[in-house]
Design an enzyme around this catalytic site. Sequence first.
Site, short mmCIF file in Angstrom:
data_model
loop_
_atom_site.label_atom_id
_atom_site.label_comp_id
_atom_site.label_asym_id
_atom_site.label_seq_id
_atom_site.Cartn_x
_atom_site.Cartn_y
_atom_site.Cartn_z
N HIS A 144 55.03 39.04 40.72
CA HIS A 144 54.21 37.86 40.96
C HIS A 144 53.75 36.88 39.59
CE1 HIS A 144 50.55 35.20 42.92
NE2 HIS A 144 51.32 35.47 43.57
N PRO A 145 54.21 35.54 39.80
CA PRO A 145 54.20 34.66 38.88
C PRO A 145 53.18 33.94 37.74
CG PRO A 145 55.02 33.55 40.93
CD PRO A 145 54.58 34.88 41.52
N CYS A 146 52.12 34.73 38.42
CA CYS A 146 50.34 34.01 38.71
C CYS A 146 50.28 33.74 36.68
CB CYS A 146 49.93 34.53 39.15
SG CYS A 146 49.09 36.05 38.85
N LYS A 147 50.78 34.95 36.05
CA LYS A 147 50.28 34.63 34.88
C LYS A 147 51.64 34.48 33.78
CE LYS A 147 45.76 36.51 34.25
NZ LYS A 147 45.56 36.37 35.18
N HIS A 148 52.45 34.44 34.40
CA HIS A 148 53.47 34.08 33.67
C HIS A 148 53.68 33.05 32.99
CE1 HIS A 148 55.61 36.49 36.21
NE2 HIS A 148 56.35 36.42 36.86
#
Lengths: 341, 371
Positions: B277-281
């Site tokens: 999941h890219p939320c912190k990328h």
Amino acid sequence: MTSEPQIVQFTPFSSLVQPSFWHSLTKLKIDVLKLSQDEVPVTASYAAGRSVTDRETGQDVALGCNLILGGDAFEKTAQVPPHSVKCVGTLKNYNTIEEFKDADKPALFNKLADEMWDEISSAKDASDVSEILNRFLLITFADLKKYRYYYWFAFPAFAAKPAWTLDPSGWQGVESTFTQEALSNIQSQITTSTNTPAFFVLLSNANDPSRFEIHPLSSLESLSDQDITVGFIDPSAHSDHPGWPLRNLLAFLASRFRTRFTTPGSQHLKVRVLCWRDTEAVPVSGKWKSRLGTVSLSQSQSTLSRPSAVGWEKNPQGKLAPRLADLAPMMDPARLADQAV
Amino acid sequence: MHALQRNYWAVRDYLSPVLKESKFKEHGRITPEEFVAAGDFLTYKFPVWTWEKGDASKARDYLPTEKQYLVTRGVPCLRRAASLAYTDADEDAERLLSFAEGSAASGAGDEWVETHTGRTSVRDSADNAGVIDDIPDLDGPSDSATNAMAKMSLASGGNAPAGGDTPDLDEIPDMEEELEEADEATAAPPKVPPKGTAAIDSESSRANLLQVRTYDVMITYDKFYQTPAIWLLGYDENGTPLRPPQIFEDVPADHAFKTVTIEPFMHSTSLQAALVHPCKHASVMKKIIERMNNSVIEDQRKSGTSSPKDKDSKKKWSLKRLASGTKDDKSAATGEEEEVEGIRVDYYLVVFLKFIASIVPTIEVDSTTSF
């Protein structure tokens, strides 16, 4: 030391079916095939064998000798991934598990093998030979309600009797024979051609013997050059075992170009084979993975009749039995909902 | 509940505007154009990566139709995540927390983070000279942390392998029925074992210890988070698709079910894949980019080959480059020079892969080690 000559052993193909292929099959079954059990052409591909260095032990681990079936396998214009060789096969999907079990597999297999042998031994032009030599058969039963797919691949290969034997020098790294420059040159010729050639003939340049040129297999008919190396894109990464496609290539050479490869005064066919495994980036270390070896066949019998063929894929347990792709965990809405909590 | 959330994501994705302005130095986010540029660079440098167009009905209009997402196939995965061995796990775990949550948590992590956000270059680069050397540092903490978590966790990491590898019970009778007929059917193949299969299986290393799984890895562009997102599709050593519990064996325990979940793949109508999941990328990428950027500047100062540039001028420069739209040619031509000029957006995906390699340490997504 006169040990028994070593028999050439080939790494069989192992099928790798992407889930998207099963999705495509489902669609095809519902929208197009319906209850038809006709054979359908499918496109697969294989690429040069890869190995990966284990960071913990420093060993090279060979990856599988994979024939890959993707989601676009049913499309007529299926694109194969870059540096991969296209194979055309036949899919036969059965409507019930009983029919799948009772399928006359020897008949299907022999039919395909006969077709292949006809084309190999007929006097037809050798230009499309890769299409002939790399055929495969796939029988399936799709249990659409349970998202389960039973399947069984066969990669017919003609068994030579007596078997091909390997020269005592064995399979060697290519650096011992070719210069780095020559190898880079060969590689760029292979990778820049629009269709990666499954099989090719390697000849040294007339003007500059250190340079090598790649010619299609059909050029064997016109070549008088004695120093011929036959190459193929080798899906195997195993250092001592070339991949499955070589088997049919050798059968083809023995059948069609018998005299060219027969050493004068002897009864042996001798073929120098280049197993090309470096289709990806040029090795930084200068360590090439491709292998070179000379194989020979004692010429005892004529090959007018079709040699026996082998090639049903074994299941993970090593038995001759179908495989099962259970996609329920990845497709079944109920299972997905469970898993997502 | 999950479906609800997923629909919410879909709507949110639909509504959120396409990022127009380059933000990659400030936020670690990139525009679709930059994604394409970075993807072009990646596919040029590392031909194992290719562009795919995906399902036509799922094509995103802010990306070129032929360049919807990136894919590489057959990425090897030699070991399960839980089997990685580390030391000093606890200390490192703390660092990871701070790494993931910005500047929230522990001492060691804070220091690490602050050094980079606060100031430009000197001390940083002196400590970690060189672009490449930075990367193991990033991997290290998260790997060790995951190991620590894996040991503590009872559920996901430990139990899954046992259940996962055994075939379904109802699968077996079917195969054995089939077996007899099959033997008859292929009377010739008994020749096969001596010629191939048996010999090879016993010799190959997978028979001993290693189960070499392979993964298809996809990189898509996430419009909402304005970062790339990674998708994983796994196969076991026999080419059978992995089930979700098996995939989670390759994901360290503190990421499984949280950062990594099974989602419908966004460029296919029916395919499911594991999504990191890219939320912190974006925030992580920002830190890594700053770090690399700074060390690049430092290198440049040390070597004195060209005059130092400050951040602003470089940003403009990378923007200008983007507008000119000739990334491929230039990156091809100027192999060495670009190092001196700082991190360019073309490198984004190369850096991104190194970051992903820290989330899924056993999957060798990072084929870019020559950088």
